[in-house]
Enzyme design. Structure first.
Site, PDB file in Angstrom:
ATOM      1  N   HIS A 285       0.832  -1.207   0.000  1.00 20.32           N
ATOM      2  CA  HIS A 285       0.000   0.000   0.000  1.00 20.32           C
ATOM      3  C   HIS A 285       0.862   1.250   0.000  1.00 20.32           C
ATOM      4  O   HIS A 285       0.452   2.296   0.472  1.00 20.32           O
ATOM      5  CB  HIS A 285      -0.929   0.010   1.210  1.00 20.32           C
ATOM      6  CG  HIS A 285      -1.860  -1.166   1.254  1.00 20.32           C
ATOM      7  ND1 HIS A 285      -2.519  -1.567   2.378  1.00 20.32           N
ATOM      8  CD2 HIS A 285      -2.238  -2.029   0.291  1.00 20.32           C
ATOM      9  CE1 HIS A 285      -3.253  -2.636   2.122  1.00 20.32           C
ATOM     10  NE2 HIS A 285      -3.095  -2.941   0.860  1.00 20.32           N
ATOM     11  N   SER A 403      -5.195 -10.153   9.071  1.00 20.80           N
ATOM     12  CA  SER A 403      -6.312 -11.079   8.911  1.00 20.80           C
ATOM     13  C   SER A 403      -6.491 -11.474   7.455  1.00 20.80           C
ATOM     14  O   SER A 403      -7.404 -12.225   7.117  1.00 20.80           O
ATOM     15  CB  SER A 403      -7.598 -10.447   9.443  1.00 20.80           C
ATOM     16  OG  SER A 403      -7.859  -9.247   8.748  1.00 20.80           O
ATOM     17  N   SER A 426      -0.692 -14.658  14.676  1.00 24.46           N
ATOM     18  CA  SER A 426      -1.529 -13.480  14.912  1.00 24.46           C
ATOM     19  C   SER A 426      -2.289 -13.676  16.217  1.00 24.46           C
ATOM     20  O   SER A 426      -2.217 -14.731  16.827  1.00 24.46           O
ATOM     21  CB  SER A 426      -2.510 -13.275  13.758  1.00 24.46           C
ATOM     22  OG  SER A 426      -3.030 -11.971  13.771  1.00 24.46           O
ATOM     23  N   CYS A 443       2.377 -11.357  18.465  1.00 19.10           N
ATOM     24  CA  CYS A 443       3.358 -11.891  17.500  1.00 19.10           C
ATOM     25  C   CYS A 443       4.799 -11.701  17.974  1.00 19.10           C
ATOM     26  O   CYS A 443       5.672 -12.504  17.640  1.00 19.10           O
ATOM     27  CB  CYS A 443       3.123 -11.360  16.086  1.00 19.10           C
ATOM     28  SG  CYS A 443       3.015  -9.605  15.896  1.00 19.10           S
TER      29      CYS A 443
END
Ligand SMILES: [Zn+2]
Length: 489
Positions: A285, A403, A426, A443
């Site tokens: 991103h 997720s 996670s 984590c």
């Protein structure tokens, strides 16, 4: 790329005729369909653009149901009207063994189980608005659930324990690591999507003139009013020098020649601070690592604009400013004697003559961090790297702190060969991907324990000296392990 050209997963689709009044005639129509709900059937479309080629009704119906799906993890399969976990596993197995048509014939069509209840075997809770409807109202959702189930990778039965995971890491040479917000939250960096503590809920409480907090990252909103983004940008600026034990773990994989690629969804660029090499890193991103002029496209290192952002100033392009200054050099004096002076007096009463630059800067382009906004193209490197480089090399996938719900990272797993082992680290399990080993917990704690078992020196100030980690198998799940740090008092 033709969206119907790649995936060959048989899928079933809703027969719209089952919506008619006569319940007795309602049945599921099953026919093979390419282009499942899974899969990177169209890597060109991974840029987040609308899938324009899927304009048929089937796709629309599917999307509609996708939006209504409430996933329930296997751990919820014990309440109320749901199948038990054992039943669910048996149904999933049966579906794979006999195929969707026969499966439906033996179940809902033979009235041995309601569609509503059968949904839960595939991890989907019936939406409240269907409550009280005849059972065939659930058929559409069931066909989607079956299609999703069939598109899932099957877990490799030979990997289950934490030591299996350790052994996989030890012997693998080309590991893909997929990371998300969960690996940075221990530094206090907000998770954009978590409902209560995340950035979005913070934005909502700031009362910005936007309807949906996501609009902060909408490129059209940015064009109209960059203030909205910059009013929150300083809260998401990365701390340059800090990184978490999890980032360090990924660095250790790289140091040992095991890291193929780290696909990160994070924009904080902490990977760079941890020493992960740019050629090993895809920031899916974008990130704060660089910033670009919205007008002329000039790119600068991200830190260049941090001071402005922290001081609540909108950063402007130095290149634009310089060329404007050069262009206006001759005409400035003339302009100032006409109206520039008056205008300035009004705005900056009592300010000195360096305001000339201020006026110029106002006309220079705005510098925008190279985060991918909604409505912008994702970085090309993502699909290039995945398809042309990684797919043929990868020998292990480690997913950490995400997720896997958001494209493009969500597309990586279905795209990779199913025989490649996959493990998950996670806080909470996911139900839409079958990992071989799930390691649940903080984590930073999980990677610390993995390093201990690997005999690797993690050596990080956020890992307490002599930390002990308790690992428990979750009841009913042969490959799901719960990690808890035990603090020594
Ligand atoms: Zn510029």
């Amino acid at each position: 790329m033709d969206a119907s050209g790649v995936s060959s997963n048989p899928a079933i689709v809703l027969d719209l005729t089952s919506d008619d009044e006569s319940d007795d005639n309602a049945h599921l129509t099953l026919h093979p369909r390419v282009n499942g709900v899974n899969g990177v059937h169209d890597l060109d479309a991974l840029d987040g653009s609308e899938d324009e080629e899927n304009t048929d009704d089937e796709w629309d119906i599917e999307s509609l149901f996708e939006d209504t799906i409430e996933e329930m993890g296997d751990e919820n399969l014990f309440d109320g009207d749901a199948c038990t976990l054992d039943e669910a596993i048996a149904f999933r197995h049966e579906l794979r063994t006999i195929g969707p048509e026969e499966f439906c014939r033996r179940t809902v069509e033979a009235n041995t189980i309601s569609a509503k209840k059968l949904l839960t075997a595939f991890g989907i809770r019936a939406p409240p608005f269907l409550e009280g409807s005849p059972d065939d109202a659930y058929y559409g959702l069931l066909s989607l659930a079956i299609s999703r189930e069939l598109s899932k990778r099957i877990k490799l039965p030979k990997y289950n324990t934490v030591d299996d995971a350790v052994e996989l890491i030890r012997k693998s040479k080309n590991i893909i690591v997929l990371t998300g917000a969960g690996i940075s939250t221990s530094l206090g960096i907000p998770d954009f999507r978590s409902k209560d503590v995340g950035l979005y809920s913070k934005l909502a409480s700031l009362g910005l003139p936007i309807n949906d907090p996501q609009e902060v990252f909408n490129i059209e909103v940015f064009k109209q009013d960059p203030n909205i983004f910059f009013s929150v940008a300083k809260d998401i600026l990365p701390e340059i020098d800090r990184y978490t034990p999890t980032h360090k773990f990924i660095y250790l994989l790289q140091q040992r020649g095991k890291l193929l690629t780290n696909y990160s969804q994070n924009i904080d660029n902490i990977e760079a601070a941890a020493g992960i090499l740019p050629e090993k890193l895809i920031q899916c991103h974008g990130s704060f690592a660089t910033a670009s002029c919205f007008k002329c496209g000039a790119q600068v290192p991200g830190e260049t604009i941090f001071a402005d952002i922290r001081a609540d100033r909108i950063p402007r392009c130095a290149k634009c400013t310089a060329s404007l200054r050069a262009k206006n050099h001759g005409s400035m004096k003339r302009k100032r004697s006409q109206n520039g002076q008056d205008k300035k007096r009004r705005r900056y009463d009592g300010a000195d003559s360096s305001d000339d630059d201020y006026d110029l800067e106002d006309k220079a382009g705005i510098m925008k961090p190279d985060i991918t906004f909604f409505g912008e193209q994702l970085p090309d490197r993502f699909s290039e790297r995945l398809t042309n480089h990684d797919k043929g090399l990868v020998d292990l996938v480690i997913v950490i702190g995400t997720s896997l719900k958001v494209a493009p990272v969500s597309e990586v797993i279905p795209y990779l060969p199913a025989h490649i082992p996959q493990m998950y680290i996670s806080r909470t399990p996911v139900s839409h991907v079958n990992f071989d080993v799930d390691m649940l917990g903080d984590c930073d704690v999980v990677v610390a324990e993995l390093c201990r078992r690997l005999g690797w020196e993690l050596d990080h100030e956020m890992v307490p000296q002599g930390q002990k980690v308790e690992v428990k198998l979750q009841e009913g799940f042969p490959s799901r392990h719960l990690f808890t740090a035990i603090n020594r008092e």
